[in-house]
Design a protein around this motif. Sequence first.
Motif, PDB file in Angstrom:
ATOM      1  N   LEU A 340       0.831  -1.205   0.000  1.00 52.70           N
ATOM      2  CA  LEU A 340       0.000   0.000   0.000  1.00 52.70           C
ATOM      3  C   LEU A 340       0.865   1.255   0.000  1.00 52.70           C
ATOM      4  O   LEU A 340       0.509   2.262  -0.627  1.00 52.70           O
ATOM      5  N   SER A 341       1.994   1.200   0.708  1.00 49.34           N
ATOM      6  CA  SER A 341       2.882   2.367   0.716  1.00 49.34           C
ATOM      7  C   SER A 341       3.480   2.602  -0.661  1.00 49.34           C
ATOM      8  O   SER A 341       3.694   3.749  -1.065  1.00 49.34           O
ATOM      9  N   GLY A 377       6.415  16.741   3.716  1.00 48.39           N
ATOM     10  CA  GLY A 377       5.235  16.076   4.233  1.00 48.39           C
ATOM     11  C   GLY A 377       5.565  14.663   4.632  1.00 48.39           C
ATOM     12  O   GLY A 377       6.648  14.148   4.333  1.00 48.39           O
ATOM     13  N   VAL A 378       4.619  14.004   5.303  1.00 50.83           N
ATOM     14  CA  VAL A 378       4.852  12.655   5.823  1.00 50.83           C
ATOM     15  C   VAL A 378       3.633  11.779   5.568  1.00 50.83           C
ATOM     16  O   VAL A 378       2.492  12.231   5.739  1.00 50.83           O
ATOM     17  N   VAL A 379       3.875  10.562   5.143  1.00 44.64           N
ATOM     18  CA  VAL A 379       2.840   9.528   5.083  1.00 44.64           C
ATOM     19  C   VAL A 379       3.198   8.478   6.127  1.00 44.64           C
ATOM     20  O   VAL A 379       4.318   7.955   6.126  1.00 44.64           O
ATOM     21  N   LEU A 380       2.266   8.179   7.015  1.00 48.10           N
ATOM     22  CA  LEU A 380       2.503   7.170   8.052  1.00 48.10           C
ATOM     23  C   LEU A 380       1.554   6.001   7.849  1.00 48.10           C
ATOM     24  O   LEU A 380       0.340   6.139   7.971  1.00 48.10           O
ATOM     25  N   MET A 381       2.129   4.836   7.511  1.00 52.78           N
ATOM     26  CA  MET A 381       1.352   3.609   7.491  1.00 52.78           C
ATOM     27  C   MET A 381       1.236   3.132   8.935  1.00 52.78           C
ATOM     28  O   MET A 381       2.236   3.077   9.660  1.00 52.78           O
ATOM     29  N   THR A 382       0.033   2.809   9.360  1.00 51.30           N
ATOM     30  CA  THR A 382      -0.172   2.469  10.771  1.00 51.30           C
ATOM     31  C   THR A 382       0.672   1.257  11.164  1.00 51.30           C
ATOM     32  O   THR A 382       0.657   0.226  10.493  1.00 51.30           O
ATOM     33  N   PRO A 383       1.441   1.382  12.251  1.00 51.35           N
ATOM     34  CA  PRO A 383       2.274   0.273  12.714  1.00 51.35           C
ATOM     35  C   PRO A 383       1.455  -0.698  13.555  1.00 51.35           C
ATOM     36  O   PRO A 383       0.319  -0.393  13.934  1.00 51.35           O
ATOM     37  N   PRO A 384       1.998  -1.856  13.881  1.00 51.18           N
ATOM     38  CA  PRO A 384       1.320  -2.733  14.842  1.00 51.18           C
ATOM     39  C   PRO A 384       1.261  -2.052  16.198  1.00 51.18           C
ATOM     40  O   PRO A 384       2.022  -1.137  16.494  1.00 51.18           O
ATOM     41  N   SER A 385       0.344  -2.483  17.038  1.00 53.53           N
ATOM     42  CA  SER A 385       0.096  -1.798  18.311  1.00 53.53           C
ATOM     43  C   SER A 385       1.232  -1.964  19.316  1.00 53.53           C
ATOM     44  O   SER A 385       1.247  -1.308  20.352  1.00 53.53           O
ATOM     45  N   SER A 386       2.209  -2.834  18.999  1.00 50.85           N
ATOM     46  CA  SER A 386       3.367  -2.993  19.881  1.00 50.85           C
ATOM     47  C   SER A 386       4.577  -3.321  19.016  1.00 50.85           C
ATOM     48  O   SER A 386       4.452  -3.640  17.831  1.00 50.85           O
ATOM     49  N   GLY A 387       5.751  -3.233  19.633  1.00 46.20           N
ATOM     50  CA  GLY A 387       6.964  -3.565  18.905  1.00 46.20           C
ATOM     51  C   GLY A 387       7.804  -2.341  18.589  1.00 46.20           C
ATOM     52  O   GLY A 387       7.446  -1.197  18.899  1.00 46.20           O
ATOM     53  N   SER A 388       8.947  -2.582  17.919  1.00 47.66           N
ATOM     54  CA  SER A 388       9.910  -1.509  17.660  1.00 47.66           C
ATOM     55  C   SER A 388       9.360  -0.439  16.734  1.00 47.66           C
ATOM     56  O   SER A 388       9.643   0.751  16.911  1.00 47.66           O
TER      57      SER A 388
END
Length: 515
Positions: A340-341, A377-388
């Motif tokens: 998707l990114s 600008g910045v595009v942020l793909m949602t990360p998992p709820s935990s982890g690095s």
Amino acid sequence: MTLAQLRSFASQQATRADMSGLSAAALRLPCYSAPSQWKQCRASRVSISAAVVTSPPAPKLSKIVTWQPGKRLQTQVAEITSDITTIRSLDWDRDRFDIEFGLQNGTTYNSYIIDAEKLAVVDASHEKFRDLYLAALTDQIDPSTIQYIIVNHTEPDHSGLVPDLLQLAPNATVVGSKICIQFLQNLVLKPFKSLVVKGGDTLDLGKGHILEFVIAPNLHWPDTIFTYDRGAGVLFTCDAFGMHYCTEQVYDEDLSTIESHYRFYYDCLMRPNSRSVLTALKRVSGMEFGVIATGHGPLLTYNVAELMNKYETWSRQALEKQLATVAVLYISDYGFSDRLSQALARGLTKTNILVDMLDLNSADSQELIECVSRSSGVVLMTPPSSGSANSLVSTLYAAIKTKQPVVIAESYGGDDEPVDTIIQRFVDLGITLPQPPLRVKETPTEATYQQYEEAGTDLGQLLSQKKVIQSIKTNIPINIAKAIARVSGGLYVVTAKKGASRGAMIASWVSQVKL
């Protein structure tokens, strides 16, 4: 290299003759890959083309099997040099790929066997080819004797059968970048021998096959490496310099036919990483090779100079035309974040926006700060709820500036950090969110990828608008500027009165018809 040395090399490396009777081994002499020398090198190869006329066995095709209705699969085995063989998995009818761009002529997944004192396999194939690929491999070698499995890139179409290879060769050592080995541990799900390599590291397989590794991140995954066989003059590049074009022709004989596919592949996968392309070209500039063993499509040998020059030219043009830079922060090997990114990045590059792809799984805080600081600008793909990766987002909150617009997009990984939580953090910081977040509630479809690409284009247009307008103003002829100045702009209330009747309307523009 002297002419005598070139002739000697041609004699040693003879493997096939081309359609016009010229020795392809002569055409595959080591290529001085510094851009200024590519054409000179190709001329040298052709000038001694009569040195050898040895021809190898014709490529061997398997039977065609049907994977899904109307989807034909086939393997092709061809000799590249006396010690190197390719197994090309021909996916004749694949019509969409990766970031969901359409394919006109299917694609291939190319794997290689180096039959040296220490037997090695370079890249594998897509798991849909399991039976066909393993049958072709077993026909060439005893898989249990494989000592090294070299993984240039862990995207499933190249690594999907690595677990099967390890089952057949449990004592084999997997070779790859640090990130690659980490990814494979999640794929294989059991212990295996591994060797992490860095740029400049070498591996001696014997019989003159000394492999040198080149770190080439973001082409187009963060774990990518190139593998250079010094003795054979072959550069294994996985995705780079490839194309989605399925054909029985092993090599790039017909440039006019493949050139549009080569460009389309570059635009979709490599242009968003044009800075990384130039870095990789620089790293191989001192190497001598006559064959680029690609991961997709025909191998390159007839047009190495021209096609490498195109990558350099297109990448420099992308950098020169850039109107702004956007940091696209994704999480490799998590959900659909990588694909998707790439769709978002493709949309951004359509507006001449330079893209900085950064994998939050492998980046550190300093890399993230530097990437964000040079971006508009910045595009942020949602990360998992935990982890690095999730922890690194806290660094993003500290590094971002209020003038940098942010687009938030779901990754559909099953454990995404809630979008609304992320939005609230940015809102609290006074950050502009130019468009609603991109949400995915089911496995991404063609429409999903299109939506993400269009979102990238919208962000690109927003960032480039001011510079485009300024450029137009600077270059517009004075007479046209004066004429445009007579046209009013803004929001108007236009009133009219006739006798006792009165009316009004709102207009977004008013044109003066007389002085």
